[in-house]
Write an enzyme that holds these catalytic residues in place. Structure first.
Site, short mmCIF file in Angstrom:
data_model
loop_
_atom_site.label_atom_id
_atom_site.label_comp_id
_atom_site.label_asym_id
_atom_site.label_seq_id
_atom_site.Cartn_x
_atom_site.Cartn_y
_atom_site.Cartn_z
N LYS A 133 0.62 -1.21 -0.02
CA LYS A 133 -0.09 0.20 -0.23
C LYS A 133 0.79 1.37 -0.04
O LYS A 133 0.62 2.09 -0.73
CB LYS A 133 -0.82 -0.04 1.37
CG LYS A 133 -1.95 -0.91 1.23
CD LYS A 133 -2.93 -0.85 2.35
CE LYS A 133 -2.33 -0.98 3.76
NZ LYS A 133 -1.85 -2.59 4.15
N THR A 134 1.87 1.47 0.89
CA THR A 134 2.54 2.56 1.08
C THR A 134 3.18 2.79 -0.22
O THR A 134 3.27 4.14 -0.83
CB THR A 134 3.55 2.41 2.02
OG1 THR A 134 2.95 2.04 3.48
CG2 THR A 134 4.46 3.72 2.45
N GLU A 176 -3.63 6.10 1.34
CA GLU A 176 -3.48 4.70 1.71
C GLU A 176 -4.46 4.19 2.58
O GLU A 176 -4.63 4.65 3.77
CB GLU A 176 -1.87 4.50 2.59
CG GLU A 176 -1.57 3.10 2.86
CD GLU A 176 -0.17 3.33 3.36
OE1 GLU A 176 0.08 2.04 4.27
OE2 GLU A 176 0.63 3.86 3.10
#
Length: 474
Positions: A133-134, A176
């Site tokens: 995600k990051t 995010e």
């Protein structure tokens, strides 16, 4: 969506609104605080320990206190008390500051209640998934901004040149979308990204099916005229896609498989630590994807960012140029330094799949060097439920050290110990050393020039690498 008074003021960007964040130094809340400060709101917060993020927030106007005490709220003049208190998932019901806010009648909320008002009126691009995600969020922001879209963003790590949060001036807002504590179910995105769906957070989702259902619900929240960008390489994603209604958001599938709408072929390592691949868009060649960060997993992350960027009007060439310049973020295969011929890298990997991906990337980057993996298990519940899978994730390392479990939000009930992970692992050179200081002492005696030491985990195990560099330099 009907808003209560403080939510209405937040959605209207009322600069007189006072927001207090308990746990403001954490990855999630510090990014939100940065956005609020950019919006000109009055921000205060507390955390248990000082840190670089807190210092940066203070420099931008946040009122920061160290220590979470009732007095942080009760001793404020009435006119200076917050209108709403935002808490991280780690703040339990017995937290004295939280209890003081509740006693004072101040609304206490989590992110899933706070974000709808914060993002009201924005075109939300939500990046979800168990892993990646990051990096995918950061890559997406970089692609959009390179294309002239000054999007707002919330990223789960510090990114050079971006920080971890900003309000932005464009309608687009990239966030995010954390699945823990069902945070991402408070979002109603126009564009959603799903990088993968692999069971995690057993303290929140007791079964793989409950985890998967949450992602199905997340897709249900996407605007009916919106877009879902999903990695069709991942079995969990494919199972979520099977629930997609015939009428609803458009889907773009990306991946390394032959049927993906946006695909990468012939992935190969570049000199240094980068990687490149041939790009295919709607089954037609589209040039090369080049990255400065290593690993096949980052090729997939970049494909997702490309799909979002192009869908938002950024040219493919511009998006590719932005990704070519992406240098990574804190705690994501982060090069920490070199001393005595020993290279130290840190990575946030704490799930078995993430550990494998990171160590495989390291092996591709350093094919002829001895790799040490120093792993700090994160939470007792995850370690217990994924014990054997975790033990099998170290194959690409030559030597493995497992430290004591980092409890995070949990209490040790004696149900699992790090020694059990070592016993469950088939790795031929794995050992348990509980304290971080003892790990450093062992490494100082056993590493040799040419070795690569990789610290893995979402807790404070990164300190091993920092302390090791200090010792080797001295």
């Amino acid at each position: 969506m009907a808003f209560n008074p403080w939510q209405t003021r937040l959605s209207n960007r009322d600069r007189s609104l006072r927001v207090h964040l308990i746990g403001i130094g954490g990855a999630g809340l510090s990014a939100i605080a940065s956005v609020l400060l950019d919006m000109g709101l009055q921000v205060s917060g507390s955390d248990r320990q000082p840190g670089a993020l807190l210092q940066r927030l203070a420099e931008h106007g946040a009122q920061i206190v160290i220590g979470q005490r009732a007095e942080n709220l009760t001793e404020r003049p009435l006119a200076e008390r917050p209108d709403v208190v935002l808490i991280s998932s780690a703040v339990d019901a017995q937290n004295p500051e939280r209890r003081a806010a509740e006693a004072l009648g101040i609304p206490v909320v989590k992110r899933n209640e706070f974000l709808p008002a914060l993002l009201a009126g924005r075109r939300v691009i939500a990046v979800a998934g168990t892993h990646g995600k990051t990096t995918t969020t950061a890559m997406t922001v970089q692609a959009l901004r390179c294309g002239g879209i000054e999007c707002g963003y919330i990223i789960g790590s510090e990114v050079p040149g971006l920080g971890n949060g900003a309000a932005g001036t464009a309608p687009e807002f990239v966030i995010e979308a954390d699945e823990y504590d069902h945070m991402f179910l408070g979002l109603h995105p126009s564009i959603a990204v799903i990088t993968n769906v692999e069971w995690d957070h057993p303290d929140c989702y007791p079964t793989p099916a409950s985890f998967r259902r949450a992602f199905v619900q997340f897709t249900d929240n996407v605007d009916r005229n919106g877009l879902i960008v999903a990695c069709s390489d991942d079995e969990g994603v494919r199972r979520v896609m099977a629930y997609a209604p015939s009428r609803g958001p458009r889907w773009i599938a990306y991946g390394l498989n032959e049927t993906a709408d946006l695909g990468a072929r012939n992935v190969r390592s570049l000199p240094g630590q980068g990687v490149e691949a041939d790009l295919v868009w709607w089954h037609a060649p589209k040039g090369k994807l080049e990255l400065a960060v290593p690993g096949v997993h980052n090729v997939r992350n970049a494909l997702a960012a490309l799909a979002v960027g192009v869908s938002c009007g950024v040219s493919m060439d511009c998006a590719l140029e932005a990704l070519r310049g992406y240098q990574g973020s804190a705690r994501r295969f982060e090069w920490k330094g070199e001393a005595g011929g020993v290279t130290v890298i840190d990575d946030y990997a704490h799930h078995p799949t993430e550990i494998e991906a990171t160590l495989n990337a390291a092996r591709r980057r350093y094919p002829d060097r001895r790799i040490w993996a120093v792993f700090q298990p994160h939470t007792f519940s995850r370690t217990q439920r994924m014990l054997y899978r975790m033990g099998e994730s170290f194959d690409a390392a030559d030597r493995v050290i497992v430290t004591d479990i980092y409890p995070a939000r949990e209490i040790d009930d004696g149900s699992v110990h790090a020694r059990e992970l070592v016993a469950a692992s088939p790795h031929p050179a794995i050992l348990y050393i509980g304290a971080l200081e003892d790990v450093v002492a062992y490494l100082v005696e056993h590493v040799a020039p040419g070795d690569v030491v990789i610290t893995l985990g979402a807790g404070d195990g990164y300190k091993v690498g920092e302390w090791l560099l200090e010792r080797l330099q001295s």
